[in-house]
Scaffold this active site. Structure first.
Site, PDB file in Angstrom:
ATOM      1  N   HIS A  84       0.882  -1.169   0.000  1.00  0.00           N
ATOM      2  CA  HIS A  84       0.000   0.000   0.000  1.00  0.00           C
ATOM      3  C   HIS A  84       0.916   1.213   0.000  1.00  0.00           C
ATOM      4  O   HIS A  84       1.678   1.429   0.951  1.00  0.00           O
ATOM      5  CB  HIS A  84      -0.919  -0.018   1.227  1.00  0.00           C
ATOM      6  CG  HIS A  84      -1.928  -1.121   1.143  1.00  0.00           C
ATOM      7  ND1 HIS A  84      -2.327  -1.866   2.210  1.00  0.00           N
ATOM      8  CD2 HIS A  84      -2.622  -1.579   0.056  1.00  0.00           C
ATOM      9  CE1 HIS A  84      -3.227  -2.770   1.806  1.00  0.00           C
ATOM     10  NE2 HIS A  84      -3.418  -2.608   0.504  1.00  0.00           N
ATOM     11  N   GLU A  87       1.593   3.447   2.985  1.00  0.00           N
ATOM     12  CA  GLU A  87       2.060   2.862   4.253  1.00  0.00           C
ATOM     13  C   GLU A  87       3.571   2.747   4.138  1.00  0.00           C
ATOM     14  O   GLU A  87       4.101   1.791   3.577  1.00  0.00           O
ATOM     15  CB  GLU A  87       1.367   1.526   4.480  1.00  0.00           C
ATOM     16  CG  GLU A  87      -0.142   1.724   4.648  1.00  0.00           C
ATOM     17  CD  GLU A  87      -0.949   0.437   4.593  1.00  0.00           C
ATOM     18  OE1 GLU A  87      -0.373  -0.652   4.729  1.00  0.00           O
ATOM     19  OE2 GLU A  87      -2.179   0.539   4.405  1.00  0.00           O
ATOM     20  N   HIS A 214       2.969  -3.583   6.579  1.00  0.00           N
ATOM     21  CA  HIS A 214       1.930  -2.572   6.377  1.00  0.00           C
ATOM     22  C   HIS A 214       1.938  -1.564   7.522  1.00  0.00           C
ATOM     23  O   HIS A 214       2.770  -1.635   8.430  1.00  0.00           O
ATOM     24  CB  HIS A 214       0.553  -3.243   6.306  1.00  0.00           C
ATOM     25  CG  HIS A 214       0.315  -3.986   5.031  1.00  0.00           C
ATOM     26  ND1 HIS A 214      -0.593  -3.581   4.092  1.00  0.00           N
ATOM     27  CD2 HIS A 214       0.886  -5.107   4.540  1.00  0.00           C
ATOM     28  CE1 HIS A 214      -0.582  -4.430   3.075  1.00  0.00           C
ATOM     29  NE2 HIS A 214       0.310  -5.369   3.316  1.00  0.00           N
ATOM     30  N   GLU A 307       1.573  -5.228  10.781  1.00  0.00           N
ATOM     31  CA  GLU A 307       1.097  -3.845  10.866  1.00  0.00           C
ATOM     32  C   GLU A 307       2.022  -3.152  11.852  1.00  0.00           C
ATOM     33  O   GLU A 307       2.112  -3.570  13.008  1.00  0.00           O
ATOM     34  CB  GLU A 307      -0.341  -3.811  11.379  1.00  0.00           C
ATOM     35  CG  GLU A 307      -1.329  -4.577  10.522  1.00  0.00           C
ATOM     36  CD  GLU A 307      -1.685  -3.836   9.245  1.00  0.00           C
ATOM     37  OE1 GLU A 307      -1.295  -2.661   9.108  1.00  0.00           O
ATOM     38  OE2 GLU A 307      -2.353  -4.441   8.391  1.00  0.00           O
TER      39      GLU A 307
HETATM   40 ZN    ZN Z   1      -1.734  -1.973   4.090  1.00  0.00          ZN
END
Ligand code: ZN
Length: 452
Positions: A84, A87, A214, A307
């Protein structure tokens, strides 16, 4: 020598180059990777796995004592970040990681030297370089949840992999394989160039372990991401813990990261609570066509999704603190590739048998040997019954004890079946006709506020 003297005689002391904590645009990223390669030319290699929509390369820096070569019994590991585009922390962490591995190798750090000598590490700081440029044009202050997340064609790359979960869940009910599921017939027309490049990359290397970095939360997320009854009613989505046959292993991999991270394991982060700092993907929110499920269902690779920051685009001043919060975890996670069992599968003349099936009693998920006949089966500590089989050979079974540290070596030498035998046991066909098994599932709008 004292620190003061070192400061005066900096040239005489072996002081590592100070690393700079700043954002790297596309050109800056390339420069940073080549700087690492020029400092450590004998243990690194830079290659591209393909190009984005706008023609930017998806670069990888590889670390190995034999860059460019797969050495039998040395596992392949990968890190991917910035899938992404907005990110950005993972992208900067992986650049720092590359610099760190190079410097520590040069400093004769024993742990890093061992890691590089026994592992082939592939690091891709950006899977979505087009999205990153869009997000970076806005900068950290104004970046919303979406700007630059998707690729140039506004496609979310973590919703763009072929959906093999549907095949897996169908096979669970009706019989059929639960690993090495084939790609759907017309998959190339259904994926973006970045996704296509990643799938080709996955086909070219026998990756064993991987993480996808991410931002937008702080938690280690493990498969499956997709629930068995995936559908949405309006914006409400069903969530339910959807375990893989390797649930114990995936939990321990996620824990290895979260407990080596400075605060992920505390559980309370960014307004969410995840016990131990880990979560099953589908129990958080269900998503379809993600990359980690695809890795597990199509290839040998165990992938989790990390994350790493509440803010998707943290300010530059926070990068150094984030690096120190993640550094130990990034190294510890690579070390997880050295556990379970590994070995060679050969015939009676010691010729390698590629694509032999390694199955573990009680875990319905097989691993295949690579081109050179070597296999890697990550497992948590326990006693296991392991069977190796290959077309045209008698299967062999062994019992093995797996400890918490070094992988247990378990080689298999298989005898050729007698040609006259009619009772040859056929392996379950892996050539599943996907058209008959894939239920059409329309991808739904994702929970874009979160990182995945
Ligand atoms: Zn992401």
């Amino acid at each position: 020598m004292s620190g003061k003297l070192c400061a005066l005689l900096a040239l005489l002391c072996h002081v590592a180059e100070p690393v700079s904590f700043h954002y790297h645009r596309y050109q800056g990223l390339i420069q940073a990777l080549y700087d690492v390669h020029n400092s450590c030319p004998y243990i690194t290699r830079i290659y591209s796995v393909g190009k984005s929509h706008e023609g930017r390369h998806l670069y990888v820096i590889e670390f190995s004592d034999q860059p460019g070569i797969h050495e039998p019994l040395e596992p392949e590991f990968k890190y991917i970040a910035n899938m992404h585009g907005n990110e950005i922390l993972g992208r900067e962490l992986l650049i720092q990681l590359a610099e760190f591995l190079c410097e520590e190798y040069r400093n004769h750090n024993q742990r890093i030297t061992n890691l590089i000598q026994n592992t082939r590490i592939h690091i891709m700081p950006s899977m979505n370089p087009d999205g990153y440029e869009v997000a970076a044009d806005q900068g950290p202050e104004n970046n919303g949840y979406l700007t630059g997340r998707n690729n140039f064609k506004d496609v979310d790359l973590n919703r763009n992999f072929p959906d093999l979960n549907t095949v897996m869940y169908y096979n669970e009910k009706h019989g059929g394989p639960s690993d090495h599921l084939p790609l759907p017939d017309n998959w190339k027309e259904q994926v973006e160039p970045e996704t296509l490049a990643i799938i080709h990359w996955m086909e070219s290397y026998n990756f064993v372990l991987s993480a996808n970095l991410h931002g937008g939360a702080v938690v280690a997320n493990y498969p499956f991401d997709k629930t068995k009854d995936f559908r949405s009613r309006g914006y409400r989505r069903y969530t339910s813990y959807t375990a893989t046959p390797d649930d114990k292993l995936f939990k321990s991999l996620a824990i290895a990261y979260s407990y080596a991270h400075s605060w992920m394991n505390h559980g309370w982060n960014c307004g969410d609570y995840f016990p131990d700092g880990i979560t099953n993907g589908a129990s958080w929110y269900s998503l379809s066509k993600g990359m980690q499920d695809f890795n597990y269902l199509h290839k040998n690779c165990f992938e989790i999704t990390l994350e790493l920051s509440c803010k998707k685009f943290p300010p530059e001043e926070e990068l150094e603190m984030e690096w120190f919060a993640n550094r130990e975890a990034l190294i510890t996670f690579i070390e997880q590739v050295h556990r379970g069992i590994k070995g060679m599968v050969t015939d009676e003349n010691n010729n390698a048998i590629a694509n032999a099936v390694i199955s573990i009693a009680g875990i319905k998920h097989n691993i295949h040997s690579g081109e050179g006949g070597d296999y890697f089966r990550l497992l948590v500590p326990d006693t296991y019954t392991v069977t190796a089989s290959a077309d045209g050979y008698y299967a062999k079974t062994a019992t093995v004890v797996v400890g918490p540290d070094e992988p247990t070596l378990l080689h298999f030498q298989l005898k050729k079946e007698k040609v006259s035998s009619n009772s040859r046991e056929k392996l379950p066909s892996r050539n599943l006709n996907s058209k008959n098994h894939i239920r059409k599932v329309v991808p739904r709008s994702a929970d874009r506020r979160k990182g995945r």
